[in-house]
Design a protein around this motif. Sequence first.
Motif, PDB file in Angstrom:
ATOM      1  N   ALA A 176       0.815  -1.213   0.000  1.00  0.00           N
ATOM      2  CA  ALA A 176       0.000   0.000   0.000  1.00  0.00           C
ATOM      3  C   ALA A 176       0.848   1.263   0.000  1.00  0.00           C
ATOM      4  CB  ALA A 176      -0.939  -0.009   1.202  1.00  0.00           C
TER       5      ALA A 176
ATOM      6  N   TRP B 128       1.217  -3.795   3.715  1.00  0.00           N
ATOM      7  CA  TRP B 128       1.154  -2.347   3.888  1.00  0.00           C
ATOM      8  C   TRP B 128       2.471  -1.685   3.505  1.00  0.00           C
ATOM      9  CZ3 TRP B 128      -2.060   1.529   4.192  1.00  0.00           C
ATOM     10  CH2 TRP B 128      -1.585   2.787   4.615  1.00  0.00           C
TER      11      TRP B 128
ATOM     12  N   ARG C 263      -3.906  -7.569  10.961  1.00  0.00           N
ATOM     13  CA  ARG C 263      -5.264  -7.433  10.442  1.00  0.00           C
ATOM     14  C   ARG C 263      -5.542  -5.998  10.014  1.00  0.00           C
ATOM     15  NH1 ARG C 263     -10.038  -5.579  12.396  1.00  0.00           N
ATOM     16  NH2 ARG C 263     -11.944  -6.529  11.528  1.00  0.00           N
ATOM     17  N   GLU C 264      -5.208  -5.049  10.864  1.00  0.00           N
ATOM     18  CA  GLU C 264      -5.466  -3.649  10.548  1.00  0.00           C
ATOM     19  C   GLU C 264      -4.698  -3.211   9.309  1.00  0.00           C
ATOM     20  OE1 GLU C 264      -4.503  -1.601  14.129  1.00  0.00           O
ATOM     21  OE2 GLU C 264      -6.247  -2.342  15.232  1.00  0.00           O
ATOM     22  N   LEU C 265      -3.448  -3.673   9.180  1.00  0.00           N
ATOM     23  CA  LEU C 265      -2.641  -3.299   8.023  1.00  0.00           C
ATOM     24  C   LEU C 265      -3.211  -3.876   6.734  1.00  0.00           C
ATOM     25  CD1 LEU C 265       0.934  -3.734   9.533  1.00  0.00           C
ATOM     26  CD2 LEU C 265      -0.153  -1.579   8.899  1.00  0.00           C
TER      27      LEU C 265
ATOM     28  N   LEU D 116      -6.380  -4.794   6.110  1.00  0.00           N
ATOM     29  CA  LEU D 116      -7.632  -4.129   5.770  1.00  0.00           C
ATOM     30  C   LEU D 116      -7.381  -2.730   5.221  1.00  0.00           C
ATOM     31  CD1 LEU D 116      -8.821  -6.566   7.336  1.00  0.00           C
ATOM     32  CD2 LEU D 116     -10.471  -4.985   8.350  1.00  0.00           C
ATOM     33  N   ARG D 117      -6.435  -2.028   5.846  1.00  0.00           N
ATOM     34  CA  ARG D 117      -6.115  -0.683   5.387  1.00  0.00           C
ATOM     35  C   ARG D 117      -5.483  -0.720   3.992  1.00  0.00           C
ATOM     36  NH1 ARG D 117      -1.597   2.497   8.442  1.00  0.00           N
ATOM     37  NH2 ARG D 117      -2.346   1.162  10.133  1.00  0.00           N
ATOM     38  N   ALA D 118      -4.641  -1.722   3.740  1.00  0.00           N
ATOM     39  CA  ALA D 118      -4.014  -1.851   2.428  1.00  0.00           C
ATOM     40  C   ALA D 118      -5.058  -2.110   1.347  1.00  0.00           C
ATOM     41  CB  ALA D 118      -2.985  -2.974   2.454  1.00  0.00           C
TER      42      ALA D 118
ATOM     43  N   ASP E 236      -8.129  -1.157   1.367  1.00  0.00           N
ATOM     44  CA  ASP E 236      -8.843   0.101   1.149  1.00  0.00           C
ATOM     45  C   ASP E 236      -8.037   1.045   0.268  1.00  0.00           C
ATOM     46  OD1 ASP E 236     -10.956  -0.754   2.713  1.00  0.00           O
ATOM     47  OD2 ASP E 236     -10.290   0.308   4.516  1.00  0.00           O
ATOM     48  N   VAL E 237      -6.736   1.108   0.494  1.00  0.00           N
ATOM     49  CA  VAL E 237      -5.872   1.997  -0.292  1.00  0.00           C
ATOM     50  C   VAL E 237      -5.883   1.588  -1.759  1.00  0.00           C
ATOM     51  CG1 VAL E 237      -3.452   2.594  -0.759  1.00  0.00           C
ATOM     52  CG2 VAL E 237      -4.352   2.767   1.564  1.00  0.00           C
TER      53      VAL E 237
ATOM     54  N   ASN F  11      -9.188   2.470  -3.325  1.00  0.00           N
ATOM     55  CA  ASN F  11      -9.351   3.912  -3.515  1.00  0.00           C
ATOM     56  C   ASN F  11      -8.560   4.416  -4.718  1.00  0.00           C
ATOM     57  OD1 ASN F  11     -11.067   4.155  -1.328  1.00  0.00           O
ATOM     58  ND2 ASN F  11      -9.427   4.668   0.114  1.00  0.00           N
TER      59      ASN F  11
ATOM     60  N   ARG G 254     -11.635  -3.371  -5.843  1.00  0.00           N
ATOM     61  CA  ARG G 254     -11.261  -4.041  -4.614  1.00  0.00           C
ATOM     62  C   ARG G 254     -10.381  -5.246  -4.945  1.00  0.00           C
ATOM     63  NH1 ARG G 254     -11.355  -2.350   0.697  1.00  0.00           N
ATOM     64  NH2 ARG G 254     -11.534  -4.133   2.127  1.00  0.00           N
TER      65      ARG G 254
END
Length: 302
Positions: free
Chosen positions: A95, A120, A134-136, A138-140, A142-143, A146, A151
Amino acid sequence: MDVTGKPHEWDEKTWRGLVGQVRAGRNLLPDRWPGGARCAVALSFDSDHETNELRDGGASIGRLSWGEYGARRGIPRIRRVLDRHGVKASFFVPAVAALLHPEEQRSLAEQGHEIALHGWIHERNTDVPPQAERELMLRAADVLENITGQRPVGMRTPSWDYSPATLKIARELGLEYDSSLFADDDPYEILDAGEETGIVELPVEWIRDDAVYFMMNRFGAQRPYTAPTDVLDIFRREFDGARNEGGLFLLTMHPHITGYRSRIFILDELLDHIRSTGDCWIATHAEIARYCAEQAGLKGRT
């Protein structure tokens, strides 16, 4: 799972538990490839760019510029070769690299290439706590969505590093495929502690990766030692073997490694060889994974 003691002291439950966390399930090699093709070819490019240095906490301006070379020169040369042969590929992009070079990802996606997850900041998953991993991820996702408007449906873990939490996060994301594991030459379904997941694995191998032949770090032990012509010969033999068996040939390359004037011919001549057969299906990872899943009647699970 928590493991204590030395390996020779483990009981059977411990070592079976370690082996059984992520396992190869049923073989998903289809009876036939689209159009009667003899084999499938999946070309992938890990667009790590500057994240190789960043993920190690490095601040070497020289090594950061090496990553920039991948975006500045490597990607354009790779795109010209792919365009010349009229084929599509999958680009696995951290990301942070996507945020540094958003137009690159956007234009590749618009051209029909696949942009897929690659962490990420090219972090090693086994060094990251499960919740942070997990957070990384999911954030990746999304990036990439976007930037490209699409997706991502598949992933390759950075450095093919799989933590005990990785597969569960991939299931939560609803990914259709992974391309980070080594249990076969051909596609298979991943098992999560013995449970069918519906996720297609498109296996990788260091033999079919340019990095092991050309990586260079003058402050470490890494030194390039393989002539580009020899690397082409290895890749060509791997393809010939896949074609003879009617299987999958999956190649991993890096823009900052293969994108040089003296190496880009490997990709060009390899594609000449593949296309000269006239009977191979060259497709993105997502296309191949979906075809295998459809042929096997595989349904995604959560």
